[in-house]
Structure formats: C-alpha cells, structure tokens
Design a protein around this motif. Structure first.
Motif, short mmCIF file in Angstrom:
data_model
loop_
_atom_site.label_atom_id
_atom_site.label_comp_id
_atom_site.label_asym_id
_atom_site.label_seq_id
_atom_site.Cartn_x
_atom_site.Cartn_y
_atom_site.Cartn_z
N GLY A 1375 -5.18 -3.72 15.76
CA GLY A 1375 -6.47 -4.01 14.92
C GLY A 1375 -6.34 -5.19 13.98
N HIS A 1376 -5.20 -5.40 13.54
CA HIS A 1376 -5.15 -6.25 12.20
C HIS A 1376 -5.70 -7.69 12.60
N ALA A 1377 -5.59 -8.17 13.53
CA ALA A 1377 -6.12 -9.43 14.04
C ALA A 1377 -7.39 -9.53 13.82
N ARG A 1378 -8.28 -8.21 14.16
CA ARG A 1378 -9.72 -8.14 14.07
C ARG A 1378 -10.28 -7.40 12.77
N ASP A 1383 -5.57 3.64 11.91
CA ASP A 1383 -4.73 4.71 10.84
C ASP A 1383 -4.01 5.68 11.28
N VAL A 1384 -2.82 5.43 10.93
CA VAL A 1384 -1.71 6.54 11.65
C VAL A 1384 -1.06 7.23 10.59
N SER A 1385 -1.58 7.19 9.29
CA SER A 1385 -1.01 8.02 8.21
C SER A 1385 -1.00 9.40 8.54
N ILE A 1434 -3.95 -10.76 10.21
CA ILE A 1434 -2.74 -9.96 10.04
C ILE A 1434 -2.11 -9.86 8.92
N THR A 1435 -1.59 -11.17 8.30
CA THR A 1435 -0.94 -11.12 7.22
C THR A 1435 -1.75 -10.52 5.93
N TRP A 1441 -1.42 -1.97 4.94
CA TRP A 1441 -1.31 -1.03 5.91
C TRP A 1441 -0.03 -0.38 6.20
N THR A 1442 1.06 -1.32 5.98
CA THR A 1442 2.41 -0.80 5.90
C THR A 1442 2.92 0.20 4.82
N GLU A 1443 2.42 -0.07 3.53
CA GLU A 1443 2.32 0.72 2.35
C GLU A 1443 1.72 2.15 2.70
N LYS A 1444 0.70 2.24 3.46
CA LYS A 1444 0.00 3.49 3.57
C LYS A 1444 0.77 4.09 4.69
#
Length: 1613
Positions: A1375-1378, A1383-1385, A1434-1435, A1441-1444
């Motif tokens: 979903g980053h492109a949208r 959330d997978v935290s 995405i960028t 998102w990676t941080e979380k």
C-alpha cells in the motif's frame, strides 16, 4: 530644577472638547453624565473580597471587546459556582456598570451582560429589588435588540428571575416610571457623542450604538402601551404626555437610520391605538415631522412601516393634512414628491396601503381638474417605473395605479376623464398589444391582467371602440408584411406574429370576462373575423410557409373560441379549410399549427373526415424529418378527442406505430415518440398491434444489445398504457415476458438491472389481483427450472418470485393462498427426468477417500447409457442442481410455504431428490468434475455448494423432526426399506441411493435415537443382508446403524467370517470377490472400531501374512491394493507384539510401490486411480511409524524400519515430486494425500534427505501441501549445508553462487496489476506464494555461512538484479504506492509461520518478513534500490514505515549482537559500551593511559538509514587521518554490508597499525605525548624519537639544544 512637567490627568471636560468630529462638544457634558454615557464614575471595588473578581471588573473597563466578553463569561462562572448569595460589593459594582455594558458595540458583550445580570439577580434574591429601578430599563431594552442572540440572552436572563409571563407583567407594572424615565432620558439626553468615545470608536459604530439605544427605548415604551391596561398607564399619564409631546420623538421619522425610523413608525401606530387623546394633542408636531419632513425624506428600509403609520394617522386624524399642516411647501407637493420615490424597496403590500391612504385623504386635497389629476398620476407612474423599483411589486403597483386613477377620474367631467384616460391609461393597453422597446408603459409582470383591468375601467370601453379597429388593422398589416421564408428574419418575424396574436386574443378574452359589454364583444368579434379571414388566405396562397398566420388562427381559436364559432360565415370558411386545404398543407412549415386548428374544430361535423384525410396524407411519404414531425404532431396532440374513431385510418396507422417501436428498439428513434402515441387521448393502438409490439419486445430482453432499449419501451407501456400490458399477460405469451424481465434484472450492468426490477415491480402490481396472472407467474417458475440455458433466470430470482406469490396469496383468499403454496413446488416428473442421467454416471475411484461408503465406490459397475448434452445456465448449474437449490430455499421459508400442506408422498419424493443431489454435490465439491451437476469451478461456486449441502441437511433434519412429532416418517421408511434391500445391484444409481438412504438414517438416529426394542430387528436385518449380494445396502446399513450395532454379536461374527474367508481366498483368481470382501471388512472394522479385538490373534496373523504379499503384486488393481492397505493400517496395531519378516516385507512393498509411481491420475476408466492406494499406503506407513515410537517396541519392526529408512525417504520424495502434475485446489482426495505426504516427509531425519535440489520446481506447483512440504524440506536442509559449503569455499578458494534452479524461480517478480482480481479468500495465490517462499530459501543460504560466502551470495544477487523486482512488488502490495501502507507493528515480522493469519494478512506479513531479511542480509542493495526508486509515494512513506514496523527488532538484534561480542572480547585496551535507549555504541581504545574513542549512532530507520560514526577523542594521529579512519569504519557498514562488529574491528585494526613499530619517547617514556601525538622528532645522530613538546621542554630546562641521550647538537633527522 527638573524640566519635567506634571502629567495632566484625563478629565471629562477635556474629553468633551475632543468631540469636534461628532458635532457639538460642550452640550454632551453640560450636565452630569447619564448611566449610559461612556464617561462615568467607576464602581467601588474595595468591598469585593475576591481579588480575582476585582481583576475581572477592571477588565470590563478596558477597550477590547474580547477582553470584556471573557471577563463577563468568567464572572458568570464565578456567580454560578457560589454556594451562598452573591456579596453586596459585587452586586453594587455590577448594578453601576451594567447599563452601559448592555449597549456595548460587541454583541458578545451585550449578550453576556444580560446573562450575568440574570445570574446575579437570581443569586441575590430579594436584595435586587432596591437596585431594580437602575437596571430594569436597560434589561428590558435587551428584548428589542437588533441581534437575535442578544434578545435570546435577555429572555433567558429574565426567565431566571421572572419565571412566568405574569411575573414579567408585574415587573412592567411595578417599575413603569423608572422604565419611562430611562427611555425619556435616553431619547432626550443621549447623542452618539455621549454614548461613545470618538477617540476609540468610529463614527459609524457610534451611530450604530445610538440607533440601537433609541430603537430599543421606543420599542420598550411601545410595549408598555401595548401590555399595560389604561388604568395602569394613567398613574403616570404625565410621563407619557411629556414623551409623546416631545418634538424630538417624532423627528425620528426622518432620521437617517432605518432602524430608528421603523421603531418610531411602529410607536406611532401603537400610540394611535392606545393613546388617541395624547396623539390628538400632538398633531402639530406629528404633522410637521411626518408630512412636512418625512414625506420627502429617505424611507428605504422603513417605507412600509411609514405608509402604514401614515395611513392609520390619516384615517384617524385627516386634519393632519390640512389644519395642522404648517409648512412653506404645500402638502400636495410633498405628496407628489413622496409618490415619485415609489415604494423605496418596500414589499408589494406597500401599494395596497397606498390605495387606502388615498381613500382617507381629505376631499380638498384631491385634484379637481384634469391637469392636477394628470400631474398627480404622472408622479405616481414615475415612482412605479423607477429603475430601482422591485419587479415583484410591479403587479401590485399597477393595480394601485389603476385604482387611484379610477378614484381621481370619477371627480372629473366626462371630457376631462377621457383626456386623462387616453393620456395615462390607454398607453398601457397599446404597449401590451404592440410592445415598443424602452417604453415607460411596459408592465414587467402579468401585463395581460393589467392591460385587461385598464381596458375594463369605466370610460375605457368608449375609447376601445375607437382604438380597436386601428389595432386590428395594424395586426393585419403585420401579417401581410411578415418576412418571407427566404429572409434570415423569417422565424423571428413569424414567432413575433404568434406572440402578438396571443396577446391580442388573451386581452380580448380577459377583458370580456371582466366586463360583459355587448358593444365591446361586437368590436372583438369583428376583429377576430378580419384577422382569421386574412390569415386563412395567406396560409393557402403561400402554401403554409408563413406559419405565423396559421399560429395566429390557433391563438384566436384557443382564447376567443366562442367569438369565432358564433360567427357562422367564419365557421363555414374554417370548416371548408380543414376539409379541402389542410390535408395538402400537412407537411408545410405550418403543420403543427394546422393540426392545432384541426383539433380546435373537433366539435364540428367536418372534423372526422378532415382528420382521416390529414392522417392519410401524413402517412404517405415518410422519411423526411418534417414529415415525421407533422405525423407525430397529428397523432400525439393532447387536444385529440377521446371519442375519435381510428378505424377509418386503416392498417397504415397500425403499421406506423409498429415501425416506431422497431426504430426505437434499434436506437434510430427515441422511445418518447412511442410514449406520446400511448398518451394520446384516443386509443390509437389496436389489440392485435399491442400484442405484436409486446411479442417484439420480449425476445429483445434477452439480447444484451437491445435489453436496455426494450426495458425503456416496456417502461413507456407501464407508465402510459398499463391495460395493454395486462391484456398481454393473460395470453399464452405472457409468461415469456415475465421470464425476460427476471433475466434482465440479473444483468451485470447495474442500470439495466435496476430498470428491469422497476418494470418488473410495476408488472407485479398489475398482476396482483388476477388469478390468471398468478398462474402465469407459477408457469414462469416451472419453466425456469425445467428449461435451462445460459439465458435462464437465476434460482434466487425464481425463489423471490415464489415469495412474492406467497405474500400476495396471504393478502388474498385463503383458498388461493393454499394453492399457491402447493403449486410453487417443483414438478417431480420434470426433476426426475433431469436427474436420471446424473445417477447413472460412474463415480470417481478417488472419492473412496472422502465419501461415507468408502471403498464401495470401487464396486460400482459402469452403466451404458446415452443421453443428450446437458444444458447449463450462466452460472454453470444443471437443471437437476437448480431444482435442488430452489427446493431447499423454498423449504427454508417455512413461514411462507407451509410444508405440512404437501402430500406425504410428494414431500418424501422431494426430500429424497434433495438428499441424492446432496450426495452428488458433495462428490463434485470434493473432486471437480466428479459429475456433471455443475461445470464451473471457482471459490464462489464452491461456497454456494457448501451452503447448499448445509441447508439441505438442515431441511432433512427438520423434516425428520416433523415426522417424529406425527409418529410417521415416509422419508425414514423409504431409507430403511432401501437399506434392507437384498437384491444385488451394483449400478451407479444403486450406489447413490444407498448413500442417500444411509445418510438419512444416520442423521435420524443421531437426532432422535432408536427404540431399545429394535436392536433385535436391526441385528436380524444385518444377518440377512450379510447373506445376500446387496453390498451397497449392507455397507450403507453398517454406516447408518453403527451406533446401534456397537459390540453386537452379528458384527463380530461377520468380521471374523470375512477375515477367515479372505485368508483362504486367492486374490489373483477372483479379484472381484476379493475386492468385495475387503470393502466389507473395512466397512465393518472402521465403523465398529472395537470389533477388531474379537478377531483371534492367530487368525489375524494368518490374515496379515496372507494379504501382505499382494502389496508387491503391482499387476493387481490399485483399488484392491488400496483396500489391503486400509485393512492393514487398522489391524497392524493389534499384532504389534508379533515378530516376523512381515514387517520388512510390508515396508519393502511400500517403498517399491512409491518408487514406481510416475504420476497421480484418475485413469481413463474413472475407476482406475492410484490416489486411493497412495493414501492407504501412507496410512500404513504412518501407523508403522507410530508403532516404532510406542512404549512396547518390536525389535523386528525397529530393525526393518532402520534398514529401510533411507529407501523410505527416497520413496516419499519421489511421491512428492510426482504429485506436482495434478492441481489439488478442487481435488480434495489428492489434497488429503498431499497433506499426509507432507506431514510424513517433515518427520524424516535430515540425513536421509538427499538430492533435494530437484525439489525447487515444486515451489511453483498448484498444490499448497506439496509446495509447503518441498519448502519445509529445503528450509531445513539449506542452512544445515552452509557450514560445509563455507569450509569447501575456503579450502578450494572458489567463489560460491546460489543455486541456479532457485534463482530461476525469482527471476520474474509478480506485479499487483498482474494479480488483478485474484482472490485471497481461500488462500494466498500459489504462484505468489511460490515466489515469496523462494526468496525465503535465498535468505536461508545466509544462515551459518561464513563472511566470504555471504559476500559471494550478495554479489550474485546484485549481478542478477533480482532485488528491485521483489521490493517494487512488496511496497506496491503493502500500500505504499497508494499512500496507505499497512500496519504490521503489532505482529512479529522476524519470523514467518504459515497458515496462522487470514490469507491476505499472511501475505502482508510474509512480505514484511522478507523486507526484514533484506535489511538484515543485504542492506546496501536495499538502500541502493530506495535511492533509485521512481515512485515518490513509496519513497515518501518508506522510511517512516520502516522506522515503525521493521527497524525496532533489527536495531535490538544489532545492539544485542554487539553487546554479546563485546562481552566475549579478551582485549585489555578495547572497551565497547552499548546504550540501547540511545541506540549508541561507544568504542574506546586505551593507549598510554589516553583514550581514543568514537561513537556509532543507529538512526531510527536503521539499517535503511545509514548509521552515524563520529569521533569523540583523537590521539596518535592527525585530524585528517582520524577522519579517514572514521570514514573507513562507516564504509564497512554502509557499502560492504558489514556489521557494526566489522566497523569496530576496522577501527581497532587502524589503531594497532598506527602503533606498530612505534617506540617510546626517550624523555617522557610514553608513546603518546601530552599533545596526544606520537614521537615525531628524530635525532640525526642517535636516531632516537622524541615528542615535539617534550623536546622543547628539554631545551628550555637545559638552556641548550643538545640531544638528551647522545648530547650532540640536535638536528632533526
């Protein structure tokens, strides 16, 4: 002496001197300032105990409105929170400050001031009474504030203290004098300058405050007059008299503020009503103000109140215009000045009051000559036609104008009256008849009505008699000179003629309705005759081209019909025209007007013949747009008489109507044309035509390209001619229309489906009351079930139709309702015909794994039958399946369809068919293509089938329960009779019948039990069946009565007989009998598990030793060997303690058979399948494994197991590899086999698994169990081999690569677009799953691999450019492109466990886990991908998102690994400290008691974001070299995919390299000097090194420059 002058304090005198811009300055402060003045003594706050309240009161004296409003709000809160009455100091302070606060410019301040007074008064109680005279005036004035919120606040505050209207009235009575004094002081004493400070308030705001105060005071005094009785007011009559006699009060009538003017006008009206005597005494002042001043003043915003007050004043005191009027300017002039201003934006009722005003004026004021009347009316007309006069008021204004004109002209002589009317009234009529642009006599709204009123005025009839012939001639001239067809202004000219004729005729019509003058009627009749005669001649002579002439005739026939028809000569000419000339002109430009003329003469004798002639002419040459338009106009005119007989039109008319329908259906014509024909008052469509039209529309409903158009046509019929539809439905073709509508309602196009539902609902409403129509609906249901095609209506729609019938039957007669409930059930003969061929098809052998009769499927004999191709509906359902679905849904609606009303035999037959269909559906659900019940296989169809099976079981259970209640059960009797059948029958039908009967009996026993007395009968039946040949009945009987037969003698005897018979039977000689007995044996032992204990041990041993060798005989049928396996799997545990070679023989047979399996298939004969045998053999193997692990071990079994273990593993791997050729998504037996196979392979020790590289292709097979099993094997094996690979790579010094077979699986990455509509409902798509699992195996290679091998793997991945495809897909799917990343935290993404979450969520977690592994093993490539990513979405979301979600466990793992490594160090000089909270690692190295240290800080998004390496303390080296060391350490992490430990090791190596070969300074005996540098000064003689600082100190202390050691002059070498 100081030069500073004493500061002057503010004073009211100086403040007053500053009011020059507001007017006079000294008058405002000539006396003591009032309580409303802005200059007033501040309240005494010294007695207030709470300092916070003092601050709030001081804030009320500040200029800022917001500050004051907040202070008031806080004071309200304070007073509300008091537990005791408010203290006296607060009360006194507020009473003093309230009046001027209540008139503040800010509405928030005024609003809160009133609310606060209410709170304080309520809290103070009776103590407020002494202060009430000071505040009551301002308080009540709040009720008349211009702002609604302030009024509501005042009302609320008053209700706090005076809860009822009576108490409020008492307040007015008690404080009448203070109120009057407050209002009088404000009116007489206040000015804008006294109420506002010009230094801080603008002139506009000051005027607004003054206006608000004066308006409220006038309204308050008016309320006293209105609400108080005269005896109450008389107590203070002098005060009222003083106020009303004040000139200043009435001068407000011409004040610049409209609010003040409105207030004084309303005040005057109240005074006239309540105090007429006081008003009579003040007429001089009122006349001066209201007539001399206000008549010529601006009254915008108060005009209606002014004229209303003026009219009331005039009617009560007319002398105000005469004897009391004293001014240099005459009152007549003032009146004309007032009239010229118009209504001054007043409402339309302003003009009504104007008429009343003129009626009340004194006689001597009205004009007596034509000149005076003309002047007055001209002034009035000038006011009406002002540009700013509202258009909405023009009608009322002209009514007043005409009324006043009539009033004034009555006083004049006849000659003067005619003169005035001709000059000032006739122009209204002539302008209406012949509009001239920019004329002042144009009436904006409803001009016809105004002109008619003008024409009907007294004296105007004589003028009209002279004027009308001239107007008629002018119109005739216009017709003659209208522009020809070639002119560009032709249409404009003709339209103008029609509009003028419309006005002319309407004026005549309205005028005659207002006045019944015979003279006027004669004039109008002659005008009509002249105009129509000329128009007819023009129309004929010019071939109908000037359509304005024909249109003029239409207008006169429409509005002056009686005038025209009453003229016999004119009527005769019109009749001749429509008979002779009109048919020839029907296609002319005047066609629509000519049709109107024709229908206008419909009452004449010539009409019918003229209509037929015109229709015949119009139906002739069709095709041209003008011709079609003429024909449609003729047929669709709303003026067509209902009694018109269309029979004379012949077949041409009906053919035209049918052509219209066909054209509309093809899209070349709009359906509105047909709709207008249907709306025709006459019935143009004959019954035969209607039937043919509907027969055309019905097949179009099923054609996709014409469905929408056909629905539009039906909508037109339903809307305009429902009787046509109702008649058609009663015909034999009627049901086809209903079925077509039902089919259209299932269209995939939503608009078409909705339209079909709407039309169908309308049709149902038409059919609601007709029994024939209900029968047609029942026929539709049966037809939809029996005749199946791709265009068939869905079962759900048929069920809905049945429900509608039941509902309508419930609302009707009970007898009808009962018939409907019976008739909606399927016809059994139709169902049996569609069902028979399905029961004759041979069942698949692999279904032995899933069906309750197990191996009985192998005994079914093929039945030769020939039947036509089975038709299916759009969902792929056969007719038999549709029958069953429909029946179950009907049975479920027990509240609508009373099943008890069915005959028991019919109910039993229906439920029997349902049960048989349930068995077929179960087979087709387990194995796609097992039968032909349906032919489309997807998750939606599978869910529907599962729902059907459950619903069918529920219906059967309910039916059995009903039967138990009435102590009879035809269904159960049928099942028991079938299971007691003793005749041999191995046909497919017998097999399915036995299954259905067994299932029914089993559920009946489970639900309702059995009687104890029936045990003997059941065992007798079993004994009888076991002696017969009806094997299906016997197996079904064992299944159904397994509970009653538990531990029965009959079963034990039967089991032992079968074991004994099979032990002596040679299978190769009689395979059919061997198979039959094995199937029966398995049926007995599996249904009665404890029964195997009754078999003698020796008999069991002989049986096992007899049947085991047949496993080696691959020539035997797979079904026979499968049944042997099932028997062994069950019986082997009962001989666990028996030693012998049979254990090894069985394992050897299994291995041999597994190694010879080449593929899993069903075989050509549908009964020859290897799947049941593989299933049985795996069950035997699983049983043997459990025996090896039991507490009671068998040495022979253990020896054979160890000997064959490696061969067994190879055989299992061979089964796994050969299972890939057949997908198992819709093959439940194969899926079961694959799952068992996967479980058994998972238990095989790793050392026995060889040549697993061949398993890589299995990751992409269409079987999740096979895919998972292959992955599990590889997932265990790959990490275990990495240590040996690392050793071999180090010894052979070769570059290691990842397996090419594995890399080929990740070569092509999936895309979200390619997945498209792929369903995640059941499981993750297997191709996607295979791709993701392949990446997991790639990362498995990094486990336990050396640094060098890991580097080789990284390079290999980089060379193949595999990673971008994975990451592009990953973040598109997540979903980053949208812009909506998942959330997978809250999930653990460090590991992956299959089949725990829902499929889509499992996919998301697996992708997140792969991203975690990317950052763990190949972070540099991951960061490189991010830099080159072209998707901004995405960028922009990736780092946060990676941080979380990803970085926290990676950071924790990294820090823990560094801490573990540091604790294992045996280095005295190196110190590593880890700070988990700050994500920091501090590295220190001790050199000569001095520390070199650096810090590595991990960012929150590590390792996606690079760690920061910074130096803390530098020694030994220069700054340049130190920075180089730091960059080298960081590069070890960021560029070379190294770990933090690698960076620390690099830092340590750099320090040790710098110290290598270094000697101590000969002066300080240290390597590191005080300047934190190495010795760098060498003696040229002795070659010793010294620190620079040490050497300088030596030179200073020795007063020389010799070397400290050799004493020779120091020369740096």
């Amino acid at each position: 002496m100081s030069r500073k002058q004493p500061k002057s304090h503010a004073s009211s005198a100086r403040a007053a001197s500053a009011f020059s811009s507001f007017g006079t300055s000294h008058a405002a402060f000539a006396t003591t300032s009032s309580q409303l003045s802005y200059v007033s003594e501040p309240p005494d706050l010294s007695t207030i105990s709470d300092p916070n309240v003092v601050v709030l009161f001081r804030n009320l004296n500040k200029r800022d409105s917001t500050t004051k409003a907040k202070a008031l709000e806080e004071l309200q809160t304070f007073v509300s929170s008091l537990q005791k009455p408010v203290e006296e100091g607060i009360l006194e302070a507020w009473i003093k400050i309230y009046p001027r606060t209540s008139i503040d410019n800010s509405k928030a301040v005024r609003q809160n001031a009133h609310l606060l007074l209410g709170r304080i008064s309520s809290s103070a109680g009776k103590r407020i009474a002494k202060d009430m005279p000071k505040v009551v005036g301002a308080w009540l004035c709040g009720l008349y504030d211009a702002d609604r919120s302030v009024v509501e606040a005042s009302q609320t505050s008053l209700r706090h203290v005076f809860a009822t209207p009576e108490k409020l009235q008492s307040l007015r009575k008690a404080y009448q004098q203070p109120i009057l004094e407050y209002c009088r002081d404000a009116i007489d004493g206040e000015t804008p300058q006294t109420l506002s400070d010009e230094r801080t308030v603008s002139a506009d705001d000051a005027e607004a405050k003054y206006s608000r105060v004066i308006s409220a005071c006038l309204a308050l005094v008016g309320s006293l007059l209105s609400n108080l009785a005269s005896e109450e007011r008389s107590k203070f009559q002098a005060d009222y008299e003083t106020l009303l006699s004040s000139r200043k009060v009435w001068d407000f009538a011409s004040h610049s503020d409209p609010g003040i003017r409105r207030s004084v006008h309303r005040f005057l009206k109240i005074c006239i009503e309540k105090e007429p005597d006081l008003i009579a005494g003040s007429l001089d002042a009122i006349s001066k103000s209201y007539l001399a001043g206000a008549l010529n003043s601006d009254q915008v915003g108060s005009a209606y109140d002014y004229i209303e007050a003026l009219e009331l004043l005039t009617s009560n005191h007319p002398s105000v215009w005469t004897e009391h009027y004293k001014s240099k300017t005459s009152v007549e002039r003032r009146l004309r000045q007032f009239l010229k201003k118009g209504s001054q934006f007043g409402p339309p009722k302003f003009w009504d009051r104007m008429i009343l005003l003129f009626r009340g004026l004194p006689e001597q004021l009205l004009p007596s000559t034509s000149a005076e009347a003309t002047e007055l009316l001209a002034a009035l007309h000038g006011g009406i036609v002002r540009k700013d006069e509202p258009r909405l008021s023009s009608g009322a204004a002209y009514d007043a104008y005409l009324g006043i004109a009539a009033m004034l002209t009555q006083r004049l002589s006849e000659e003067e009256q005619r003169e005035v009317l001709r000059e000032l009234i006739l122009p209204i009529v002539t302008q209406y008849l012949s509009p001239a642009e920019e004329s002042e006599w144009t009436v904006p709204t409803n001009p016809a009505n105004v002109a008619s009123k003008a024409l009907s005025m007294e004296g105007m009839i004589a003028i009209a008699q002279d004027e009308w012939p001239r107007q008629t001639q002018t119109f005739i001239d216009n017709i003659k000179t209208s522009a020809p067809e070639q002119s560009k202004d032709h249409m404009k000219s003709q339209d103008s003629l029609i509009k003028r004729a419309n006005r002319f005729s309407k004026l005549q019509q309205t005028a005659l309705s207002m006045t019944h003058s015979a003279d006027l009627r004669a004039v109008f009749s002659q005008a009509c005759a002249s105009i129509i005669n000329l128009a007819l001649d023009i129309t004929k002579n010019r071939n109908g081209k000037p359509y304005g002439a024909a249109g003029s005739i239409v207008e006169f026939l429409t509005h002056n019909h009686d005038l025209v028809i009453s003229n016999a000569e004119l009527r005769q000419k019109l009749e001749g025209f429509i008979q002779t000339d009109l048919p020839g002109l029907i296609f002319s430009p005047s066609s629509s007007q000519l049709v109107e003329i024709l229908y206008a003469l419909s009452e004449t004798s010539a009409f019918e013949a003229a209509w037929n002639a015109s229709l015949k002419a119009a139906l002739g040459p069709r095709g041209a747009p003008s011709n079609e338009a003429a024909l449609e106009t003729l047929l669709t005119s709303p003026k067509m008489p209902q009694s018109l007989n269309v029979d004379g039109a012949g077949a041409d008319l009906q053919e035209y109507i049918k052509d219209t329908v066909r054209s509309a259906l093809e899209g070349t014509k709009e359906w509105d044309s047909f709709g207008r024909i249907l709306q025709s008052p006459a019935n143009l469509t004959l019954p035969s035509t209607a039937t043919e039209i509907l027969n055309t529309l019905v097949p179009s409903l099923s054609a996709p390209q014409t469905t929408g158009s056909a629905l539009q046509g039906l909508r037109q019929i339903v809307k305009h001619k429902p009787a046509m539809l109702k008649s058609f439905l009663s015909l034999s073709e009627g049901p086809s229309l209903l079925q077509g509508l039902l089919l259209a309602s299932e269209s995939p196009f939503e608009d078409i489906a909705q339209e079909a539902v709407a039309v169908n609902s309308s049709v149902q409403a038409l059919m609601a009351t007709a029994l024939e129509s209900k029968q047609a609906l029942i026929d539709v249901i049966h037809h939809g079930l029996r005749d199946v095609s791709t265009s068939s209506v869905s079962v759900e729609t048929l069920v809905d139709l049945a429900k509608q019938l039941a509902h309508s039957a419930d609302e009707g007669e009970s007898q009808t309702a009962g018939n409907v409930e019976i008739d909606v059930f399927p016809h059994l003969r139709d169902w049996d015909e569609t069902f028979s061929h399905l029961l004759e098809s041979l069942p698949r052998a692999s279904l032995a794994i899933t069906n309750p009769l197990a191996g009985a499927v192998h005994l079914v004999q093929p039945h030769i039958h020939h039947h036509a191709k089975i038709p299916y509906d759009a969902d792929g359902y056969s007719a038999a399946y549709r029958f069953a679905l429909y029946t179950v849904k009907i049975f479920q609606e027990s509240s609508l369809f009373k099943v008890n009303g069915l005959y028991p035999e019919k109910e039993q037959h229906l439920l029997r068919n349902v049960s048989l269909t349930q068995q077929l559906a179960s087979d087709n659900l387990s194995l796609a293509g097992a039968n032909e019940l349906w032919v489309i296989y997807n998750s939606e169809v599978e869910n529907e089938a599962s729902a059907f099976i459950s619903a069918a079981q529920e219906v059967l259970t309910q039916s059995l329960a009903r039967c138990e209640e009435r102590m009879e059960s035809p269904l159960r009797d049928w099942a028991l009779g079938l299971l007691s059948h003793r005749e041999a029958d191995l046909s497919p039908t017998a097999y399915y019948m036995a299954r259905a009967a067994s299932d029914i009996m089993a559920h009946s026993i489970d639900s309702h039990g059995w009687r104890q007395g029936e045990d003997t009968e059941i065992q007798a039946n079993l004994k009888s069946l076991s002696k017969g040949k009806a094997v299906f009945s016997l197996i079904g009987f064992l299944h159904a009565f397994k509970e009653p037969l538990a531990a029965s003698r009959a079963c034990e005897r039967m089991c032992n007989e079968l074991v004994a018979n099979l032990t002596g039977l040679k299978f190769e000689n009689d395979t059919k009998e061997a198979l039959r007995q094995l199937v029966l044996l398995n049926a007995v032992i599996y249904h009665q598990e404890p029964i195997a204990q009754s078999i003698a041990k020796q008999r069991l041993i002989f049986f096992v030793k007899h049947v085991s060798p047949y496993l080696h005989d691959l020539a035997l049928a797979p079904a026979l060997r499968a049944e042997v396996c099932y028997a062994l799997a069950f019986l082997l545990p009962f001989m666990q303690d028996v030693y012998g070679e049979h254990w090894g023989d069985i394992l050897g047979a299994l291995v041999a058979s597994w190694q010879r399996v080449s593929t899993f298939s069903e075989g050509d004969s549908r009964s020859d399948s290897s799947i049941p045998y593989v299933h049985g053999s795996l069950r035997v193997y699983a049983q043997l494994r459990s025996l090896t692990q039991s507490d009671v071990s068998n040495d022979d079994l253990l020896d054979a197991w160890k000997e064959k273990e490696k061969e067994v593993a190879a055989g299992l791997i061979n089964l796994l590899k050969n299972s890939q050729h057949f997908p198992d998504e819709f093959h439940q037996p194969l899926q079961i086999v694959n799952e068992i196979l996967g479980r058994q392979i998972a238990k095989v020790p790793l050392e026995h698994l060889e040549e697993t590289e061949e398993l890589f292709p299995l990751l992409y097979v269409e079987s999740q169990p096979v895919q998972q099993a292959a992955f599990d094997v590889l997932h265990k094996q790959i990490p275990a081999t990495q240590e040996q690979i690392s050793i071999d790579a180090a010894l052979e010094k070769k570059k290691v690569k990842l397996p090419e077979e594995l890399l080929s699986l990740i070569l092509e990455a999936p895309t979200v677009q390619a997945l498209g509509e792929t369903s995640f409902e059941r499981s993750m798509p297997l191709a996607l799953r295979g791709y993701l699992l392949s990446w997991l195996l790639v990362f498995d290679h990094f486990e336990h691999a050396s640094y060098k091998v890991r580097t080789d793997y990284v390079e290999h991945i980089k060379e193949g450019d595999y990673l971008p495809g994975l990451l592009d897909f990953a973040f598109d799917f997540l979903g980053h492109a949208r812009g909506k990343p998942v959330d997978v935290s809250k999930s653990d993404i460090t590991t992956y466990t299959p089949d725990v979450e829902l499929p889509r969520r499992e996919t998301e977690l697996l992708i997140a886990h792969l991203y975690y592994l990317c950052l763990q093993h190949i972070p540099a490539q991951t960061r490189s991908w991010r830099m080159n990513c072209k998707s901004r979405a995405i960028t922009s979301y990736l780092e946060s998102w990676t941080e979380k979600n990803i970085s926290p466990p990676l950071i924790s793992t990294t820090l823990d690994s560094v801490a573990t490594w540091a604790s294992s160090l045996n280095e005295e000089n190196l110190t590593v400290k880890v700070n988990h909270r700050a994500r920091e690692i501090t590295i220190s190295y001790l050199v000569d008691e001095q520390l070199m240290s650096m810090r590595i800080t991990l960012p929150a998004a590590f390792p996606l974001a690079n760690p920061a390496v910074e130096g803390l303390r530098r020694v030994l080296v220069t700054e340049q070299k130190w920075q180089a060391w730091l960059r080298t350490s960081q590069s070890a992490i960021t560029i070379f995919d190294g770990s933090i430990v690698d960076a620390i090791t690099t830092f340590k190596r750099n320090i040790e390299g710098a110290l290598k070969g270094q000697t101590e300074c000969a002066i300080c005996y240290s390597i590191v000097g005080s300047d934190r540098k190495l010795p760098d000064k060498r003696c040229g003689t002795c070659k010793n090194l010294f620190h620079k600082s040490c050497l300088f100190k030596w030179f200073e202390s020795s007063n020389g420059s010799t070397c400290p050691l050799c004493r020779n002059p120091f020369h740096a070498g």
